[in-house]
Write a protein that holds these residues in place. Structure first.
Motif, PDB file in Angstrom:
ATOM      1  N   PRO A 102      50.864  38.177  44.999  1.00 48.04           N
ATOM      2  CA  PRO A 102      50.082  38.235  44.047  1.00 48.04           C
ATOM      3  C   PRO A 102      48.305  39.487  43.767  1.00 48.04           C
ATOM      4  CG  PRO A 102      50.793  36.566  43.308  1.00 48.04           C
ATOM      5  CD  PRO A 102      51.066  36.597  44.657  1.00 48.04           C
ATOM      6  N   PHE A 103      48.269  40.084  43.734  1.00 51.39           N
ATOM      7  CA  PHE A 103      46.709  41.166  44.057  1.00 51.39           C
ATOM      8  C   PHE A 103      46.330  41.681  43.024  1.00 51.39           C
ATOM      9  CE2 PHE A 103      43.064  43.325  46.433  1.00 51.39           C
ATOM     10  CZ  PHE A 103      42.922  43.132  47.180  1.00 51.39           C
ATOM     11  N   PRO A 104      45.690  41.027  42.301  1.00 52.79           N
ATOM     12  CA  PRO A 104      44.933  41.870  40.947  1.00 52.79           C
ATOM     13  C   PRO A 104      44.224  43.138  41.542  1.00 52.79           C
ATOM     14  CG  PRO A 104      43.465  39.658  41.278  1.00 52.79           C
ATOM     15  CD  PRO A 104      44.542  39.923  42.449  1.00 52.79           C
ATOM     16  N   LEU A 105      45.383  43.951  40.606  1.00 54.49           N
ATOM     17  CA  LEU A 105      44.059  45.180  40.674  1.00 54.49           C
ATOM     18  C   LEU A 105      43.087  45.975  39.791  1.00 54.49           C
ATOM     19  CD1 LEU A 105      47.824  47.416  40.535  1.00 54.49           C
ATOM     20  CD2 LEU A 105      46.301  46.589  43.198  1.00 54.49           C
ATOM     21  N   GLN A 106      42.888  44.936  38.780  1.00 56.60           N
ATOM     22  CA  GLN A 106      42.183  45.517  37.385  1.00 56.60           C
ATOM     23  C   GLN A 106      41.078  43.999  37.135  1.00 56.60           C
ATOM     24  OE1 GLN A 106      44.713  45.081  33.455  1.00 56.60           O
ATOM     25  NE2 GLN A 106      43.010  46.556  32.436  1.00 56.60           N
ATOM     26  N   ALA A 107      39.448  44.564  36.867  1.00 56.98           N
ATOM     27  CA  ALA A 107      38.700  43.733  36.639  1.00 56.98           C
ATOM     28  C   ALA A 107      39.327  42.863  35.500  1.00 56.98           C
ATOM     29  CB  ALA A 107      37.411  44.240  36.296  1.00 56.98           C
ATOM     30  N   THR A 108      38.922  41.868  35.608  1.00 62.80           N
ATOM     31  CA  THR A 108      39.011  40.626  33.959  1.00 62.80           C
ATOM     32  C   THR A 108      37.335  40.898  33.446  1.00 62.80           C
ATOM     33  OG1 THR A 108      38.153  38.598  35.511  1.00 62.80           O
ATOM     34  CG2 THR A 108      40.376  39.452  35.325  1.00 62.80           C
ATOM     35  N   GLN A 109      36.417  41.017  33.709  1.00 64.81           N
ATOM     36  CA  GLN A 109      35.291  40.556  33.009  1.00 64.81           C
ATOM     37  C   GLN A 109      34.411  42.127  32.863  1.00 64.81           C
ATOM     38  OE1 GLN A 109      34.749  38.780  31.157  1.00 64.81           O
ATOM     39  NE2 GLN A 109      36.381  37.402  31.880  1.00 64.81           N
ATOM     40  N   GLN A 110      34.226  42.215  34.227  1.00 59.66           N
ATOM     41  CA  GLN A 110      33.632  43.984  34.782  1.00 59.66           C
ATOM     42  C   GLN A 110      34.405  45.010  34.215  1.00 59.66           C
ATOM     43  OE1 GLN A 110      30.240  43.156  33.736  1.00 59.66           O
ATOM     44  NE2 GLN A 110      29.991  41.137  34.537  1.00 59.66           N
ATOM     45  N   GLY A 111      33.442  46.097  34.352  1.00 59.84           N
ATOM     46  CA  GLY A 111      34.819  47.351  34.629  1.00 59.84           C
ATOM     47  C   GLY A 111      35.011  47.848  36.107  1.00 59.84           C
ATOM     48  N   ILE A 112      33.201  47.293  36.976  1.00 56.74           N
ATOM     49  CA  ILE A 112      34.336  47.691  38.107  1.00 56.74           C
ATOM     50  C   ILE A 112      35.100  46.473  39.396  1.00 56.74           C
ATOM     51  CG2 ILE A 112      33.449  48.180  40.425  1.00 56.74           C
ATOM     52  CD1 ILE A 112      31.226  49.565  38.243  1.00 56.74           C
ATOM     53  N   ARG A 113      36.023  46.799  39.891  1.00 59.32           N
ATOM     54  CA  ARG A 113      37.299  46.261  41.033  1.00 59.32           C
ATOM     55  C   ARG A 113      36.687  46.154  42.083  1.00 59.32           C
ATOM     56  NH1 ARG A 113      39.563  41.466  42.485  1.00 59.32           N
ATOM     57  NH2 ARG A 113      40.984  41.522  43.487  1.00 59.32           N
ATOM     58  N   LYS A 114      35.963  45.257  42.537  1.00 60.27           N
ATOM     59  CA  LYS A 114      35.785  45.133  44.252  1.00 60.27           C
ATOM     60  C   LYS A 114      36.740  44.283  44.872  1.00 60.27           C
ATOM     61  CE  LYS A 114      33.078  43.834  46.831  1.00 60.27           C
ATOM     62  NZ  LYS A 114      33.671  44.044  48.389  1.00 60.27           N
ATOM     63  N   PRO A 115      37.651  44.390  45.314  1.00 63.74           N
ATOM     64  CA  PRO A 115      37.679  42.927  45.617  1.00 63.74           C
ATOM     65  C   PRO A 115      37.472  42.944  47.113  1.00 63.74           C
ATOM     66  CG  PRO A 115      40.012  44.506  45.767  1.00 63.74           C
ATOM     67  CD  PRO A 115      38.753  45.249  45.376  1.00 63.74           C
ATOM     68  N   ARG A 116      36.803  41.393  47.292  1.00 62.21           N
ATOM     69  CA  ARG A 116      35.816  41.022  48.697  1.00 62.21           C
ATOM     70  C   ARG A 116      35.843  41.624  49.856  1.00 62.21           C
ATOM     71  NH1 ARG A 116      36.436  34.597  49.106  1.00 62.21           N
ATOM     72  NH2 ARG A 116      35.365  35.178  51.047  1.00 62.21           N
TER      73      ARG A 116
END
Length: 324
Positions: free
Chosen positions: A56-70
């Motif tokens: 599984p790989f999250p595509l969507q931010a959970t809190q903030q509007g911008i998702r940047k994987p580490r």
């Protein structure tokens, strides 16, 4: 193993450009397949189904509007939350005079890590996913992808976003001295409307009308359109649920052709000469029998129902087209 632990397990200091590129394109291809090329919105839980290299790989931010994987230097996705008409958003994204979307910074600091992540996506011309909220209960998101950051307006603390292809994102797209500038701007404006506004408008309207035709209550989504009450070419033709009606394709065509009108009190009117005409069952049952009848479907939420002033404008057009 949780989604988060799965992501950490896959992480190294940074992925190579090739791995970054593969993730983005696999995610975009997966979303296009799951959404029928952008026609169907998804819930958060459905978005979590994405797998990358078997995990599984999250595509969507959970809190903030911008998702940047580490693992990445640049943002992977952005999101805009749904708000009912009249309710403010935490960050108010706007449309510029050029027709392109402005996506607000995260906070006021240009060096906020999320803003740096979007800036990196712009500098490397990387494709992003935009999750746009189109409903609640459960939350529904229209996945618009790919989109690109093509400029930053630091004074206004925002980025310029367009849904488009890499081919147009060469330096001439934002080069003020380029002979291509106006052509490119017109193209991007048209593409933004076609590839971003229209699918979001459709999903928002169909969800509000429970995927049924307002006139006849037909419930087959593939036979439904999101009709503008006032055309989007008009200055009041906003891409909002309050300027929309879910209509089957027959009633949409009849509405646009001024064969069918809808009074501001939600009563259907059929062009007078058709009421005396004798033809097949579609005319008899699909149109004539609806004359003088109330709409069969309206949004439950009053804030999402058609604006009275827009219905008045559309009904005036219907009456003017039918003056003997």
């Amino acid at each position: 193993m949780s989604v988060l632990s799965g992501e950490i397990h896959m992480a190294r200091d940074l992925w190579t450009a090739a791995e970054d590129w593969r993730l983005r394109h696999e995610a975009i291809d997966w979303l296009k397949l799951r959404t029928n090329d952008g026609a169907v919105p998804l819930t958060r839980e459905e978005i979590k189904d994405f797998m990358f290299d078997g995990r599984p790989f999250p595509l969507q931010a959970t809190q903030q509007g911008i998702r940047k994987p580490r693992q990445l230097e640049a943002a992977l996705s952005i999101q805009t939350v749904y708000r009912s008409p009249g309710q403010p958003r935490p960050y108010e994204d706007t449309i510029g005079t050029d027709g392109l979307i402005r996506y607000m910074w995260q906070g006021d600091n240009a060096q906020n890590p999320d803003n740096i992540a979007l800036r990196n996506a712009m500098e490397h011309q990387l494709p992003l996913i935009w999750f746009i909220g189109v409903g609640i209960g459960p939350a529904l998101y229209q996945a618009v992808c790919p989109v690109y950051v093509i400029d930053e307006e630091e004074r206004e603390k925002r980025f310029v976003i367009t849904p488009d292809s890499e081919e147009l994102l060469s330096p001439h797209a934002t080069d003020q001295n380029s002979v291509f500038e106006e052509t490119v701007k017109r193209y991007l404006k048209r593409e933004t409307k076609i590839r971003l506004h229209q699918p979001v408008f459709r999903s928002t309207v169909l969800r509000a009308y429970e995927r049924r035709c307002a006139v006849c209550n037909l419930g087959h989504q593939e036979l439904l359109d999101a009709a503008h009450i006032v055309p989007d070419s008009h200055e009041l033709g906003i891409a909002s649920v309050t300027n929309g009606l879910a209509l089957c394709k027959i009633h949409h065509a009849a509405f646009d052709a001024a064969i069918l009108g809808i009074r501001p009190d939600h009563v259907v009117q059929i062009r007078s000469d058709l009421l005396d005409e004798i033809d097949g069952p579609m005319l008899e049952h699909g149109l004539k029998e609806r004359h003088g009848q109330k709409l069969m479907m309206l949004p439950n939420a009053r804030a999402e129902r058609p604006r009275t002033d827009l219905l008045e404008m559309a009904y005036d057009r219907f009456r003017s087209a039918n003056v003997a």
